[in-house]
Design an enzyme around this catalytic site. Structure first.
Site, PDB file in Angstrom:
ATOM      1  N   ASP A 117       0.829  -1.204   0.000  1.00 19.56           N
ATOM      2  CA  ASP A 117       0.000   0.000   0.000  1.00 19.56           C
ATOM      3  C   ASP A 117       0.871   1.264   0.000  1.00 19.56           C
ATOM      4  O   ASP A 117       1.966   1.268   0.555  1.00 19.56           O
ATOM      5  CB  ASP A 117      -0.902  -0.021   1.246  1.00 19.56           C
ATOM      6  CG  ASP A 117      -2.087   0.919   1.092  1.00 19.56           C
ATOM      7  OD1 ASP A 117      -2.360   1.368  -0.034  1.00 19.56           O
ATOM      8  OD2 ASP A 117      -2.738   1.208   2.111  1.00 19.56           O
ATOM      9  N   ASN A 154       1.298   3.435  -2.965  1.00 16.75           N
ATOM     10  CA  ASN A 154       1.790   3.912  -4.268  1.00 16.75           C
ATOM     11  C   ASN A 154       1.215   5.284  -4.615  1.00 16.75           C
ATOM     12  O   ASN A 154       1.921   6.171  -5.110  1.00 16.75           O
ATOM     13  CB  ASN A 154       1.380   2.947  -5.397  1.00 16.75           C
ATOM     14  CG  ASN A 154       2.069   1.609  -5.286  1.00 16.75           C
ATOM     15  OD1 ASN A 154       3.024   1.459  -4.547  1.00 16.75           O
ATOM     16  ND2 ASN A 154       1.561   0.629  -6.020  1.00 16.75           N
ATOM     17  N   GLY A 155      -0.098   5.440  -4.371  1.00 15.96           N
ATOM     18  CA  GLY A 155      -0.777   6.694  -4.720  1.00 15.96           C
ATOM     19  C   GLY A 155      -0.218   7.863  -3.934  1.00 15.96           C
ATOM     20  O   GLY A 155       0.074   8.934  -4.485  1.00 15.96           O
ATOM     21  N   HIS A 177       2.420   3.513  -9.120  1.00 12.11           N
ATOM     22  CA  HIS A 177       2.313   2.070  -9.388  1.00 12.11           C
ATOM     23  C   HIS A 177       3.552   1.581 -10.138  1.00 12.11           C
ATOM     24  O   HIS A 177       4.020   0.470  -9.905  1.00 12.11           O
ATOM     25  CB  HIS A 177       1.047   1.766 -10.189  1.00 12.11           C
ATOM     26  CG  HIS A 177      -0.221   2.040  -9.418  1.00 12.11           C
ATOM     27  ND1 HIS A 177      -0.385   1.649  -8.104  1.00 12.11           N
ATOM     28  CD2 HIS A 177      -1.383   2.647  -9.770  1.00 12.11           C
ATOM     29  CE1 HIS A 177      -1.583   2.029  -7.682  1.00 12.11           C
ATOM     30  NE2 HIS A 177      -2.219   2.634  -8.671  1.00 12.11           N
ATOM     31  N   SER A 183      -7.052  -6.192  -5.737  1.00 10.98           N
ATOM     32  CA  SER A 183      -8.088  -6.862  -4.941  1.00 10.98           C
ATOM     33  C   SER A 183      -9.393  -6.946  -5.724  1.00 10.98           C
ATOM     34  O   SER A 183      -9.586  -6.227  -6.717  1.00 10.98           O
ATOM     35  CB  SER A 183      -8.328  -6.099  -3.638  1.00 10.98           C
ATOM     36  OG  SER A 183      -9.021  -4.898  -3.903  1.00 10.98           O
ATOM     37  N   GLU A 230     -11.966  -5.703  -4.887  1.00  6.02           N
ATOM     38  CA  GLU A 230     -12.591  -4.378  -4.757  1.00  6.02           C
ATOM     39  C   GLU A 230     -11.925  -3.330  -5.660  1.00  6.02           C
ATOM     40  O   GLU A 230     -12.507  -2.281  -5.942  1.00  6.02           O
ATOM     41  CB  GLU A 230     -12.535  -3.901  -3.297  1.00  6.02           C
ATOM     42  CG  GLU A 230     -13.389  -4.718  -2.323  1.00  6.02           C
ATOM     43  CD  GLU A 230     -12.797  -6.074  -1.966  1.00  6.02           C
ATOM     44  OE1 GLU A 230     -11.567  -6.230  -2.016  1.00  6.02           O
ATOM     45  OE2 GLU A 230     -13.582  -7.006  -1.669  1.00  6.02           O
ATOM     46  N   TRP A 277     -11.476  -3.247  -8.723  1.00  4.80           N
ATOM     47  CA  TRP A 277     -12.185  -3.009  -9.988  1.00  4.80           C
ATOM     48  C   TRP A 277     -13.008  -1.729  -9.908  1.00  4.80           C
ATOM     49  O   TRP A 277     -13.366  -1.150 -10.929  1.00  4.80           O
ATOM     50  CB  TRP A 277     -13.110  -4.181 -10.328  1.00  4.80           C
ATOM     51  CG  TRP A 277     -12.405  -5.454 -10.703  1.00  4.80           C
ATOM     52  CD1 TRP A 277     -12.364  -6.602  -9.977  1.00  4.80           C
ATOM     53  CD2 TRP A 277     -11.654  -5.735 -11.907  1.00  4.80           C
ATOM     54  NE1 TRP A 277     -11.633  -7.567 -10.633  1.00  4.80           N
ATOM     55  CE2 TRP A 277     -11.183  -7.057 -11.826  1.00  4.80           C
ATOM     56  CE3 TRP A 277     -11.320  -4.985 -13.045  1.00  4.80           C
ATOM     57  CZ2 TRP A 277     -10.415  -7.654 -12.821  1.00  4.80           C
ATOM     58  CZ3 TRP A 277     -10.549  -5.576 -14.038  1.00  4.80           C
ATOM     59  CH2 TRP A 277     -10.111  -6.894 -13.922  1.00  4.80           C
ATOM     60  N   LEU A 291      12.026 -19.861  -5.229  1.00  5.26           N
ATOM     61  CA  LEU A 291      11.069 -18.999  -4.525  1.00  5.26           C
ATOM     62  C   LEU A 291       9.711 -19.160  -5.210  1.00  5.26           C
ATOM     63  O   LEU A 291       9.643 -19.135  -6.445  1.00  5.26           O
ATOM     64  CB  LEU A 291      11.515 -17.530  -4.604  1.00  5.26           C
ATOM     65  CG  LEU A 291      10.509 -16.491  -4.072  1.00  5.26           C
ATOM     66  CD1 LEU A 291      10.421 -16.555  -2.546  1.00  5.26           C
ATOM     67  CD2 LEU A 291      10.910 -15.069  -4.487  1.00  5.26           C
ATOM     68  N   ARG A 325      -4.774  -2.532   8.819  1.00  3.16           N
ATOM     69  CA  ARG A 325      -5.902  -3.426   8.551  1.00  3.16           C
ATOM     70  C   ARG A 325      -5.500  -4.464   7.517  1.00  3.16           C
ATOM     71  O   ARG A 325      -4.483  -4.332   6.829  1.00  3.16           O
ATOM     72  CB  ARG A 325      -7.144  -2.643   8.126  1.00  3.16           C
ATOM     73  CG  ARG A 325      -6.927  -1.706   6.980  1.00  3.16           C
ATOM     74  CD  ARG A 325      -8.231  -1.017   6.549  1.00  3.16           C
ATOM     75  NE  ARG A 325      -7.957   0.027   5.587  1.00  3.16           N
ATOM     76  CZ  ARG A 325      -7.991   1.332   5.839  1.00  3.16           C
ATOM     77  NH1 ARG A 325      -8.330   1.774   7.029  1.00  3.16           N
ATOM     78  NH2 ARG A 325      -7.704   2.208   4.900  1.00  3.16           N
ATOM     79  N   SER A 366      -7.740  -5.711   5.080  1.00  2.00           N
ATOM     80  CA  SER A 366      -8.368  -5.408   3.786  1.00  2.00           C
ATOM     81  C   SER A 366      -8.690  -6.651   2.948  1.00  2.00           C
ATOM     82  O   SER A 366      -8.367  -6.703   1.756  1.00  2.00           O
ATOM     83  CB  SER A 366      -7.489  -4.446   2.977  1.00  2.00           C
ATOM     84  OG  SER A 366      -7.414  -3.207   3.628  1.00  2.00           O
TER      85      SER A 366
END
Ligand code: FPP
Length: 246
Positions: free
Chosen positions: A18, A20-21, A35, A63, A65, A67, A129, A192, A194
């Site tokens: 989380d 990037n923005g 991004h 995620s 969400e 979309w 990996l 959280r 998410s």
């Protein structure tokens, strides 16, 4: 590194990438700039995991969400995934990385889905990996798809409903064939989960950092691993039981 040190390295790490923005906003640039920088951080962290001896890395890239984000941002993220697939798979393969996409792959347009399937097939024999990229993924979606598969087995007469327990349902969850999740990391300051890996998080250690994802590097990963190594994992037992391995 001694074998005792090695035991303190989590076998399976999952990351909510989380920030990037906000990273882009701080630089007065569009979110997509963030991004793109996030993609470079992914590359660095994959290499760091190979060096640190982590066996499984699961990244939340998109995620169920996500979309709902503005169409322009969704489109840019899809383009970024295509570019990342075209550019990075050779090197991942060369480094012995097995790439797997987990999530509702049917929701992607056929060209992108084909690229994902081809990259998975190409790297399927690798073991240095395991890199799982969660796309169109949600923890609740995962539980629902597992329940649906169990119900289908019952309908086919292969299974009785009263045989479904935690262990059996767990076998239908994504990533069931890999070591259990040890360490969950979330960057970007929010504390959280998410809707990531809800089932698999049951006994994972949680590590939250304010670092924005594009700034997350090997030093940050090492610091999260050190934090993990200081924890006592009890899995519901007492500290004394854990100490005597009862
Ligand atoms: C969350 O930051 C990030 C995403 C929704 C996208 C994650 C994608 C990448 C890191 C790109 C590369 C990934 C791969 C696997 C090639 P945010 O946009 O919610 O940031 P904010 O909270 O600061 O707004």
């Amino acid at each position: 590194m001694t074998s005792a040190d090695n035991a303190r390295v989590p076998r399976h790490i999952a990351i909510v990438m989380d920030g990037n923005g906000r990273w882009a906003k701080l630089r007065h640039r569009p979110r997509t700039f963030g991004h793109n920088a996030g993609r470079k951080a992914v590359r660095n962290v994959v290499e760091a995991c190979l060096r640190q001896g982590v066996k499984v890395l699961t990244l939340f890239a998109f995620s169920s969400e996500n979309w709902q984000r503005p169409q322009e941002e969704v489109g840019a993220l899809m383009e970024l995934f295509v570019r990342a697939l075209d550019k990075e798979v050779d090197e991942l393969h060369g480094n012995g990385v097995r790439l797997r996409f987990v999530g509702d792959l049917a929701s992607f347009e056929p060209g992108l889905r084909q690229r994902m399937l081809a990259a998975m097939a190409r790297t399927a024999g690798n073991d240095a990996l395991h890199l799982n990229v969660a796309v169109s993924y949600g923890g609740r979606w995962d539980i629902v798809q597992a329940a649906r598969k169990a119900a289908e087995s019952v309908a086919r007469g292969e299974l009785r409903a009263d045989e479904i327990d935690e262990n059996l349902l767990g076998h239908f969850m994504c990533l069931a064939d890999l070591p259990p999740l040890d360490l969950f990391i979330r960057t970007g300051g929010e504390c959280r989960v998410s809707n990531f890996l809800l089932w698999q998080l049951a006994y994972a250690e949680l590590h939250f950092t304010d670092t924005l994802w594009p700034d997350f590097d090997e030093a940050c990963l090492k610091s999260a691993i050190e934090d993990y190594a200081r924890r006592e994992r009890r899995f519901g037992k007492t500290g004394e039981q854990v100490a005597t391995k009862a």
